[in-house]
Design a protein around this motif. Sequence first.
Motif, PDB file in Angstrom:
ATOM      1  N   HIS A 121       0.832  -1.205   0.000  1.00 27.77           N
ATOM      2  CA  HIS A 121       0.000   0.000   0.000  1.00 27.77           C
ATOM      3  C   HIS A 121       0.873   1.265   0.000  1.00 27.77           C
ATOM      4  CE1 HIS A 121      -3.021   2.956   1.112  1.00 27.77           C
ATOM      5  NE2 HIS A 121      -2.258   3.274   2.143  1.00 27.77           N
ATOM      6  N   PHE A 122       1.869   1.300   0.893  1.00 25.94           N
ATOM      7  CA  PHE A 122       2.736   2.473   0.986  1.00 25.94           C
ATOM      8  C   PHE A 122       3.567   2.660  -0.279  1.00 25.94           C
ATOM      9  CE2 PHE A 122       2.627   1.695   5.802  1.00 25.94           C
ATOM     10  CZ  PHE A 122       1.556   2.559   5.970  1.00 25.94           C
ATOM     11  N   ILE A 123       3.996   1.567  -0.876  1.00 23.27           N
ATOM     12  CA  ILE A 123       4.783   1.648  -2.118  1.00 23.27           C
ATOM     13  C   ILE A 123       3.924   2.217  -3.255  1.00 23.27           C
ATOM     14  CG2 ILE A 123       5.858   0.257  -3.947  1.00 23.27           C
ATOM     15  CD1 ILE A 123       7.006  -1.524  -1.708  1.00 23.27           C
ATOM     16  N   ILE A 124       2.736   1.697  -3.417  1.00 24.61           N
ATOM     17  CA  ILE A 124       1.846   2.182  -4.485  1.00 24.61           C
ATOM     18  C   ILE A 124       1.527   3.661  -4.280  1.00 24.61           C
ATOM     19  CG2 ILE A 124      -0.504   1.988  -5.410  1.00 24.61           C
ATOM     20  CD1 ILE A 124      -0.207  -1.088  -4.901  1.00 24.61           C
ATOM     21  N   LYS A 125       1.222   4.026  -3.048  1.00 27.18           N
ATOM     22  CA  LYS A 125       0.884   5.414  -2.739  1.00 27.18           C
ATOM     23  C   LYS A 125       2.064   6.344  -3.038  1.00 27.18           C
ATOM     24  CE  LYS A 125      -1.088   8.154   0.998  1.00 27.18           C
ATOM     25  NZ  LYS A 125      -1.578   8.133   2.378  1.00 27.18           N
ATOM     26  N   LYS A 126       3.254   5.951  -2.623  1.00 23.86           N
ATOM     27  CA  LYS A 126       4.436   6.783  -2.835  1.00 23.86           C
ATOM     28  C   LYS A 126       4.800   6.852  -4.316  1.00 23.86           C
ATOM     29  CE  LYS A 126       7.360   9.399  -0.819  1.00 23.86           C
ATOM     30  NZ  LYS A 126       6.861  10.628  -0.201  1.00 23.86           N
ATOM     31  N   ALA A 127       4.674   5.757  -5.030  1.00 29.54           N
ATOM     32  CA  ALA A 127       4.977   5.747  -6.468  1.00 29.54           C
ATOM     33  C   ALA A 127       4.028   6.686  -7.215  1.00 29.54           C
ATOM     34  CB  ALA A 127       4.883   4.326  -7.018  1.00 29.54           C
ATOM     35  N   ARG A 128       2.759   6.704  -6.828  1.00 29.36           N
ATOM     36  CA  ARG A 128       1.798   7.632  -7.443  1.00 29.36           C
ATOM     37  C   ARG A 128       2.150   9.072  -7.119  1.00 29.36           C
ATOM     38  NH1 ARG A 128      -3.603   4.410  -5.852  1.00 29.36           N
ATOM     39  NH2 ARG A 128      -3.528   2.862  -7.502  1.00 29.36           N
ATOM     40  N   GLN A 129       2.493   9.301  -5.859  1.00 29.54           N
ATOM     41  CA  GLN A 129       2.836  10.650  -5.410  1.00 29.54           C
ATOM     42  C   GLN A 129       4.046  11.183  -6.183  1.00 29.54           C
ATOM     43  OE1 GLN A 129       3.963  10.828  -1.293  1.00 29.54           O
ATOM     44  NE2 GLN A 129       4.175  13.035  -1.282  1.00 29.54           N
ATOM     45  N   LEU A 130       5.020  10.318  -6.427  1.00 32.51           N
ATOM     46  CA  LEU A 130       6.224  10.715  -7.159  1.00 32.51           C
ATOM     47  C   LEU A 130       6.049  10.637  -8.670  1.00 32.51           C
ATOM     48  CD1 LEU A 130       8.899   8.935  -4.924  1.00 32.51           C
ATOM     49  CD2 LEU A 130       8.328  11.385  -4.981  1.00 32.51           C
ATOM     50  N   ARG A 131       4.866  10.152  -9.090  1.00 33.51           N
ATOM     51  CA  ARG A 131       4.543  10.004 -10.521  1.00 33.51           C
ATOM     52  C   ARG A 131       5.586   9.155 -11.252  1.00 33.51           C
ATOM     53  NH1 ARG A 131       2.986  16.004 -10.352  1.00 33.51           N
ATOM     54  NH2 ARG A 131       0.756  15.878 -10.020  1.00 33.51           N
ATOM     55  N   LEU A 132       5.930   8.062 -10.615  1.00 36.76           N
ATOM     56  CA  LEU A 132       6.882   7.138 -11.231  1.00 36.76           C
ATOM     57  C   LEU A 132       6.182   6.347 -12.335  1.00 36.76           C
ATOM     58  CD1 LEU A 132       8.717   5.726  -8.089  1.00 36.76           C
ATOM     59  CD2 LEU A 132       9.486   7.528  -9.632  1.00 36.76           C
ATOM     60  N   PRO A 133       6.857   6.092 -13.439  1.00 35.26           N
ATOM     61  CA  PRO A 133       6.229   5.339 -14.526  1.00 35.26           C
ATOM     62  C   PRO A 133       5.987   3.878 -14.160  1.00 35.26           C
ATOM     63  CG  PRO A 133       8.527   5.782 -15.014  1.00 35.26           C
ATOM     64  CD  PRO A 133       8.207   6.515 -13.755  1.00 35.26           C
ATOM     65  N   LYS A 134       6.770   3.380 -13.212  1.00 34.94           N
ATOM     66  CA  LYS A 134       6.686   1.972 -12.821  1.00 34.94           C
ATOM     67  C   LYS A 134       6.805   1.881 -11.302  1.00 34.94           C
ATOM     68  CE  LYS A 134       9.982  -1.553 -13.222  1.00 34.94           C
ATOM     69  NZ  LYS A 134      11.115  -2.105 -13.890  1.00 34.94           N
ATOM     70  N   THR A 135       5.987   1.040 -10.701  1.00 32.68           N
ATOM     71  CA  THR A 135       6.055   0.841  -9.254  1.00 32.68           C
ATOM     72  C   THR A 135       7.216  -0.091  -8.939  1.00 32.68           C
ATOM     73  OG1 THR A 135       3.671   1.083  -9.101  1.00 32.68           O
ATOM     74  CG2 THR A 135       4.771   0.068  -7.235  1.00 32.68           C
ATOM     75  N   PRO A 136       8.152   0.354  -8.085  1.00 29.19           N
ATOM     76  CA  PRO A 136       9.291  -0.511  -7.774  1.00 29.19           C
ATOM     77  C   PRO A 136       8.869  -1.723  -6.954  1.00 29.19           C
ATOM     78  CG  PRO A 136       9.365   1.477  -6.448  1.00 29.19           C
ATOM     79  CD  PRO A 136       8.212   1.621  -7.387  1.00 29.19           C
ATOM     80  N   ARG A 137       9.654  -2.750  -7.049  1.00 33.67           N
ATOM     81  CA  ARG A 137       9.379  -3.960  -6.270  1.00 33.67           C
ATOM     82  C   ARG A 137      10.264  -3.966  -5.030  1.00 33.67           C
ATOM     83  NH1 ARG A 137      13.160  -7.755  -6.620  1.00 33.67           N
ATOM     84  NH2 ARG A 137      14.719  -7.622  -8.249  1.00 33.67           N
ATOM     85  N   VAL A 138       9.964  -4.872  -4.144  1.00 36.45           N
ATOM     86  CA  VAL A 138      10.721  -5.045  -2.907  1.00 36.45           C
ATOM     87  C   VAL A 138      11.769  -6.121  -3.143  1.00 36.45           C
ATOM     88  CG1 VAL A 138      10.541  -5.729  -0.483  1.00 36.45           C
ATOM     89  CG2 VAL A 138       8.746  -4.346  -1.518  1.00 36.45           C
ATOM     90  N   SER A 139      12.955  -5.930  -2.582  1.00 38.60           N
ATOM     91  CA  SER A 139      14.021  -6.913  -2.759  1.00 38.60           C
ATOM     92  C   SER A 139      13.640  -8.263  -2.147  1.00 38.60           C
ATOM     93  CB  SER A 139      15.326  -6.401  -2.146  1.00 38.60           C
ATOM     94  OG  SER A 139      15.176  -6.220  -0.759  1.00 38.60           O
TER      95      SER A 139
END
Length: 182
Positions: A121-139
């Motif tokens: 949830h936090f990753i998706i929210k932050k990726a949207r906020q930063l307007r990243l073209p791709k949501t990063p994955r977790v190691s």
Amino acid sequence: LIDSELFGHEKGAFTGAIRTRIGRFEQADGGTLFLDEIGDMPLNAQVRLLRVLQDNIVERVGGSRAIPVDVRIIAATHRDLTAMLHDGSFRSDLFFRLNVFPLQIPPLRERYQDIPALVNHFIIKKARQLRLPKTPRVSNNTFQKLQTYPWPGNVRELKNLVERAFIIDPEGPLQLDSFLNF
């Protein structure tokens, strides 16, 4: 400060009050007001809050006019209010006014199974906020390490951990476990 924030103040009520300011209760009139960390509220502020809950009326700092408000209150705390009642640091009458529909939410360290969903949830929210073209994955193996951490800062600590990982490497993979203080 608490009174001014919650109830507002009139122009000239104190040094620096250069204009009239409505408080949180007036702003929330007809709606809901969330009072976070209610257990940290000083006793004298608890008395004034109790009056608002009893009478549905606020009076701004430096004012004399009674202002009616219709506000639903949601209060939260990390403290044990029952223990605070016994030691006299929290008013029992305020406790019983607030304790209409209590919810106990266990700390993150008691619900490890929620960590993957919260992280995503936090990753998706932050990726949207930063307007990243791709949501990063977790190691790899990160969730296993996150689930063994005691989380003294609870969900806020987890959220900040995700933000820190984004600052270091917004493209990913996010190395969340490298920031844990074991």
